[in-house]
Design a protein around this motif. Sequence first.
Motif, PDB file in Angstrom:
ATOM      1  N   VAL A  77      -4.435  16.411  29.885  1.00  0.00           N
ATOM      2  CA  VAL A  77      -5.012  17.742  29.692  1.00  0.00           C
ATOM      3  C   VAL A  77      -4.209  18.701  30.558  1.00  0.00           C
ATOM      4  O   VAL A  77      -4.040  18.460  31.762  1.00  0.00           O
ATOM      5  CB  VAL A  77      -6.506  17.773  30.095  1.00  0.00           C
ATOM      6  CG1 VAL A  77      -7.087  19.150  29.844  1.00  0.00           C
ATOM      7  CG2 VAL A  77      -7.294  16.708  29.351  1.00  0.00           C
ATOM      8  N   THR A  78      -3.699  19.768  29.954  1.00  0.00           N
ATOM      9  CA  THR A  78      -2.901  20.728  30.698  1.00  0.00           C
ATOM     10  C   THR A  78      -3.462  22.134  30.558  1.00  0.00           C
ATOM     11  O   THR A  78      -4.057  22.486  29.552  1.00  0.00           O
ATOM     12  CB  THR A  78      -1.429  20.728  30.242  1.00  0.00           C
ATOM     13  OG1 THR A  78      -1.374  20.928  28.827  1.00  0.00           O
ATOM     14  CG2 THR A  78      -0.736  19.432  30.591  1.00  0.00           C
ATOM     15  N   ASP A  79      -3.239  22.909  31.593  1.00  0.00           N
ATOM     16  CA  ASP A  79      -3.569  24.332  31.620  1.00  0.00           C
ATOM     17  C   ASP A  79      -2.246  25.044  31.824  1.00  0.00           C
ATOM     18  O   ASP A  79      -1.733  25.110  32.949  1.00  0.00           O
ATOM     19  CB  ASP A  79      -4.549  24.626  32.749  1.00  0.00           C
ATOM     20  CG  ASP A  79      -4.959  26.090  32.821  1.00  0.00           C
ATOM     21  OD1 ASP A  79      -4.524  26.880  31.950  1.00  0.00           O
ATOM     22  OD2 ASP A  79      -5.685  26.458  33.754  1.00  0.00           O
ATOM     23  N   GLY A  80      -1.639  25.497  30.737  1.00  0.00           N
ATOM     24  CA  GLY A  80      -0.280  26.016  30.818  1.00  0.00           C
ATOM     25  C   GLY A  80       0.651  24.868  31.147  1.00  0.00           C
ATOM     26  O   GLY A  80       0.710  23.878  30.435  1.00  0.00           O
ATOM     27  N   THR A  81       1.342  24.972  32.281  1.00  0.00           N
ATOM     28  CA  THR A  81       2.250  23.906  32.689  1.00  0.00           C
ATOM     29  C   THR A  81       1.621  22.967  33.726  1.00  0.00           C
ATOM     30  O   THR A  81       2.233  21.978  34.094  1.00  0.00           O
ATOM     31  CB  THR A  81       3.556  24.488  33.282  1.00  0.00           C
ATOM     32  OG1 THR A  81       3.230  25.314  34.405  1.00  0.00           O
ATOM     33  CG2 THR A  81       4.312  25.303  32.242  1.00  0.00           C
ATOM     34  N   GLU A  82       0.399  23.285  34.153  1.00  0.00           N
ATOM     35  CA  GLU A  82      -0.260  22.472  35.165  1.00  0.00           C
ATOM     36  C   GLU A  82      -1.101  21.362  34.527  1.00  0.00           C
ATOM     37  O   GLU A  82      -1.927  21.616  33.658  1.00  0.00           O
ATOM     38  CB  GLU A  82      -1.189  23.349  36.006  1.00  0.00           C
ATOM     39  CG  GLU A  82      -1.947  22.588  37.069  1.00  0.00           C
ATOM     40  CD  GLU A  82      -2.940  23.458  37.815  1.00  0.00           C
ATOM     41  OE1 GLU A  82      -3.694  22.895  38.623  1.00  0.00           O
ATOM     42  OE2 GLU A  82      -2.987  24.669  37.582  1.00  0.00           O
ATOM     43  N   VAL A  83      -0.868  20.131  34.951  1.00  0.00           N
ATOM     44  CA  VAL A  83      -1.679  19.000  34.495  1.00  0.00           C
ATOM     45  C   VAL A  83      -2.995  19.024  35.268  1.00  0.00           C
ATOM     46  O   VAL A  83      -3.012  18.984  36.490  1.00  0.00           O
ATOM     47  CB  VAL A  83      -0.952  17.655  34.712  1.00  0.00           C
ATOM     48  CG1 VAL A  83      -1.864  16.480  34.357  1.00  0.00           C
ATOM     49  CG2 VAL A  83       0.339  17.600  33.900  1.00  0.00           C
ATOM     50  N   VAL A  84      -4.112  19.114  34.521  1.00  0.00           N
ATOM     51  CA  VAL A  84      -5.436  19.116  35.147  1.00  0.00           C
ATOM     52  C   VAL A  84      -6.165  17.802  34.924  1.00  0.00           C
ATOM     53  O   VAL A  84      -7.182  17.534  35.563  1.00  0.00           O
ATOM     54  CB  VAL A  84      -6.290  20.320  34.674  1.00  0.00           C
ATOM     55  CG1 VAL A  84      -5.697  21.618  35.175  1.00  0.00           C
ATOM     56  CG2 VAL A  84      -6.458  20.351  33.165  1.00  0.00           C
ATOM     57  N   GLY A  85      -5.699  16.978  34.032  1.00  0.00           N
ATOM     58  CA  GLY A  85      -6.306  15.680  33.793  1.00  0.00           C
ATOM     59  C   GLY A  85      -5.288  14.726  33.205  1.00  0.00           C
ATOM     60  O   GLY A  85      -4.410  15.153  32.460  1.00  0.00           O
ATOM     61  N   PRO A  86      -5.319  13.476  33.581  1.00  0.00           N
ATOM     62  CA  PRO A  86      -6.325  12.865  34.432  1.00  0.00           C
ATOM     63  C   PRO A  86      -6.165  13.304  35.880  1.00  0.00           C
ATOM     64  O   PRO A  86      -5.060  13.620  36.326  1.00  0.00           O
ATOM     65  CB  PRO A  86      -6.101  11.363  34.277  1.00  0.00           C
ATOM     66  CG  PRO A  86      -4.680  11.236  33.835  1.00  0.00           C
ATOM     67  CD  PRO A  86      -4.354  12.486  33.093  1.00  0.00           C
ATOM     68  N   ARG A  87      -7.279  13.304  36.569  1.00  0.00           N
ATOM     69  CA  ARG A  87      -7.274  13.679  37.979  1.00  0.00           C
ATOM     70  C   ARG A  87      -6.905  12.458  38.803  1.00  0.00           C
ATOM     71  O   ARG A  87      -7.240  11.333  38.444  1.00  0.00           O
ATOM     72  CB  ARG A  87      -8.660  14.184  38.394  1.00  0.00           C
ATOM     73  CG  ARG A  87      -9.036  15.450  37.639  1.00  0.00           C
ATOM     74  CD  ARG A  87     -10.465  15.807  37.852  1.00  0.00           C
ATOM     75  NE  ARG A  87     -11.293  14.947  36.982  1.00  0.00           N
ATOM     76  CZ  ARG A  87     -12.533  15.238  36.612  1.00  0.00           C
ATOM     77  NH1 ARG A  87     -13.097  16.346  37.049  1.00  0.00           N
ATOM     78  NH2 ARG A  87     -13.208  14.430  35.832  1.00  0.00           N
ATOM     79  N   GLU A  88      -6.229  12.691  39.889  1.00  0.00           N
ATOM     80  CA  GLU A  88      -5.784  11.585  40.750  1.00  0.00           C
ATOM     81  C   GLU A  88      -6.858  11.182  41.711  1.00  0.00           C
ATOM     82  O   GLU A  88      -7.766  11.829  42.012  1.00  0.00           O
ATOM     83  CB  GLU A  88      -4.538  11.982  41.517  1.00  0.00           C
ATOM     84  CG  GLU A  88      -3.393  12.219  40.571  1.00  0.00           C
ATOM     85  CD  GLU A  88      -2.137  12.614  41.300  1.00  0.00           C
ATOM     86  OE1 GLU A  88      -2.091  12.565  42.533  1.00  0.00           O
ATOM     87  OE2 GLU A  88      -1.186  12.974  40.617  1.00  0.00           O
TER      88      GLU A  88
END
Length: 71
Positions: free
Chosen positions: A60-71
């Motif tokens: 799951v990404t928000d623009g270029t930032e990966v938000v999921g899976p969470r670490e």
Amino acid sequence: MTWHVDVDRSVCIGSGICAGTAPELFRLEGERARAVQEEIEPQETALDVADSCPALAITVTDGTEVVGPRE
């Protein structure tokens, strides 16, 4: 703002956890999962499913930032 949901079908093992947990977001096609929609409104359920995928095939990404899976 929307999030992008991607299922790497070459990594997916077809466990069905995603489709069983969030059928509004994921479905099984043949032996692999697919996102119902690639662009979604931000929601905790999408992150929970990405976190619980045994093959880590869901991103799951928000623009270029990966938000999921969470670490």
